[in-house]
Scaffold this motif. Structure first.
Motif, PDB file in Angstrom:
ATOM      1  N   ILE A 121       0.846  -1.188   0.000  1.00 23.12           N
ATOM      2  CA  ILE A 121       0.000   0.000   0.000  1.00 23.12           C
ATOM      3  C   ILE A 121       0.881   1.238   0.000  1.00 23.12           C
ATOM      4  O   ILE A 121       1.690   1.439   0.908  1.00 23.12           O
ATOM      5  CB  ILE A 121      -0.935   0.018   1.223  1.00 23.12           C
ATOM      6  CG1 ILE A 121      -1.889  -1.187   1.176  1.00 23.12           C
ATOM      7  CG2 ILE A 121      -1.727   1.310   1.287  1.00 23.12           C
ATOM      8  CD1 ILE A 121      -2.842  -1.250   2.349  1.00 23.12           C
ATOM      9  N   THR A 122       0.737   2.055  -1.020  1.00 21.05           N
ATOM     10  CA  THR A 122       1.467   3.312  -1.142  1.00 21.05           C
ATOM     11  C   THR A 122       0.472   4.468  -1.175  1.00 21.05           C
ATOM     12  O   THR A 122      -0.744   4.273  -1.063  1.00 21.05           O
ATOM     13  CB  THR A 122       2.328   3.319  -2.413  1.00 21.05           C
ATOM     14  OG1 THR A 122       1.462   3.214  -3.559  1.00 21.05           O
ATOM     15  CG2 THR A 122       3.292   2.126  -2.419  1.00 21.05           C
ATOM     16  N   SER A 123       0.986   5.679  -1.349  1.00 21.32           N
ATOM     17  CA  SER A 123       0.113   6.851  -1.378  1.00 21.32           C
ATOM     18  C   SER A 123      -0.830   6.839  -2.576  1.00 21.32           C
ATOM     19  O   SER A 123      -1.873   7.479  -2.557  1.00 21.32           O
ATOM     20  CB  SER A 123       0.960   8.125  -1.404  1.00 21.32           C
ATOM     21  OG  SER A 123       1.829   8.123  -2.523  1.00 21.32           O
ATOM     22  N   SER A 124      -0.468   6.132  -3.638  1.00 20.59           N
ATOM     23  CA  SER A 124      -1.301   6.063  -4.842  1.00 20.59           C
ATOM     24  C   SER A 124      -2.114   4.773  -4.918  1.00 20.59           C
ATOM     25  O   SER A 124      -2.644   4.437  -5.979  1.00 20.59           O
ATOM     26  CB  SER A 124      -0.412   6.175  -6.089  1.00 20.59           C
ATOM     27  OG  SER A 124       0.552   5.128  -6.126  1.00 20.59           O
ATOM     28  N   PHE A 125      -2.223   4.056  -3.809  1.00 21.92           N
ATOM     29  CA  PHE A 125      -2.933   2.784  -3.808  1.00 21.92           C
ATOM     30  C   PHE A 125      -4.433   3.000  -3.997  1.00 21.92           C
ATOM     31  O   PHE A 125      -5.065   3.740  -3.248  1.00 21.92           O
ATOM     32  CB  PHE A 125      -2.687   2.048  -2.490  1.00 21.92           C
ATOM     33  CG  PHE A 125      -3.326   0.690  -2.399  1.00 21.92           C
ATOM     34  CD1 PHE A 125      -2.774  -0.391  -3.050  1.00 21.92           C
ATOM     35  CD2 PHE A 125      -4.486   0.506  -1.663  1.00 21.92           C
ATOM     36  CE1 PHE A 125      -3.355  -1.650  -2.963  1.00 21.92           C
ATOM     37  CE2 PHE A 125      -5.075  -0.739  -1.571  1.00 21.92           C
ATOM     38  CZ  PHE A 125      -4.504  -1.828  -2.227  1.00 21.92           C
ATOM     39  N   THR A 126      -5.009   2.373  -5.005  1.00 21.19           N
ATOM     40  CA  THR A 126      -6.447   2.485  -5.291  1.00 21.19           C
ATOM     41  C   THR A 126      -7.129   1.124  -5.278  1.00 21.19           C
ATOM     42  O   THR A 126      -8.255   0.993  -5.750  1.00 21.19           O
ATOM     43  CB  THR A 126      -6.672   3.143  -6.662  1.00 21.19           C
ATOM     44  OG1 THR A 126      -6.014   2.370  -7.682  1.00 21.19           O
ATOM     45  CG2 THR A 126      -6.139   4.565  -6.669  1.00 21.19           C
ATOM     46  N   GLY A 127      -6.459   0.118  -4.758  1.00 21.81           N
ATOM     47  CA  GLY A 127      -6.994  -1.233  -4.762  1.00 21.81           C
ATOM     48  C   GLY A 127      -6.061  -2.170  -5.505  1.00 21.81           C
ATOM     49  O   GLY A 127      -5.143  -1.737  -6.205  1.00 21.81           O
TER      50      GLY A 127
END
Length: 251
Positions: free
Chosen positions: A33-39
């Motif tokens: 999970i990173t700052s740009s994680f969308t699923g």
């Protein structure tokens, strides 16, 4: 790809076993999970080496991590909505999803489903301090229903059973979708093999969902050092406010 090749080699090798065998694996073991994680999605695949006739079914349960939750009921008291009754639940899966070759009702294995908690209707959501046979347990039924409804609304308990697809006579696959709000922690994929409604094999694989990079550092700091994290947040916010005021004053 390497894992899939190993499965194919096992299928092509001479078979001497007299019972069905089940081989499974995951496409990956870590969801970052990173700052740009969308699923994200995870692929569960494997092979069934059948021995003799009969209808085979594969059921996959993806669940975890367990957590304690308190469910409250809101009621109007003197015209004001307030929290009244509450029930604390323990060992509640943060995420729970099921995939199967066909609808669970058609597999006709209710006893095995209940024993292994396969399907939302068989999922045991235990209230802390209450036995399932106590009189108070019946009062918690609406709270269990509300908990399932809230989890489904958040996308953490999919109501629809995902398909398990056979690719050829032996290889199978199932894909699970993780929403953007999936909790971090340890997950487990449980794979069950049924023959004519009877459980004849099972396997499991571990999966981890964790934050990486600066997000992981911030998460760990807030979890392990909440006081220092709170003070740091206050000082950073005050410093940014002071710098912004200084910049606007000069302009």
């Amino acid at each position: 790809m390497r894992r899939l090749c190993l499965l194919l080699l096992c299928l092509l090798s001479p078979l001497t076993a007299r019972a069905d065998s089940l081989m499974t694996d995951l496409s990956e073991r870590l969801i970052a999970i990173t700052s740009s994680f969308t699923g994200s999605s995870i692929l569960v695949f494997g092979a069934v080496v059948a021995d003799g006739p009969g209808k085979r079914d594969v059921v996959v349960v993806l669940r975890g991590p367990d957590q304690g939750l308190r469910v409250r009921r809101k009621e109007q008291v003197a015209g004001i909505w307030m929290n009244t009754d509450a029930h604390p639940f323990e060992a509640v899966p943060a995420f729970y999803a099921v995939a199967a070759t066909r609808p669970l009702a058609e597999i006709n294995a209710a006893s095995a489903f209940a024993r292994h908690q396969i399907g939302l209707s068989a999922l045991k959501l235990k209230v802390r301090g209450l036995s399932e046979t106590s009189e108070e347990a019946s009062e918690a039924v609406p709270f269990r229903t509300a908990l399932l409804r809230l989890k489904a609304r958040q996308g953490l308990y999919p109501l629809m059973t995902q398909p398990v697809t056979f690719v050829g006579p032996s290889l199978f696959r199932a894909t699970f979708q993780f929403p953007s709000n999936v909790p971090v922690g340890s997950y487990k994929a449980e794979i069950y093999l049924f023959k004519d409604g009877e459980l004849i094999g099972a396997n499991s694989s571990a999966l981890f969902v964790d934050k990486t990079g600066i997000e992981r550092w911030i998460y760990k700091a807030a979890l392990n050092y909440p006081v220092l994290y709170g003070l740091s947040a206050v000082f950073i916010a005050a410093g940014i406010g002071w710098l912004a005021a200084l910049a606007f004053r000069r302009t």
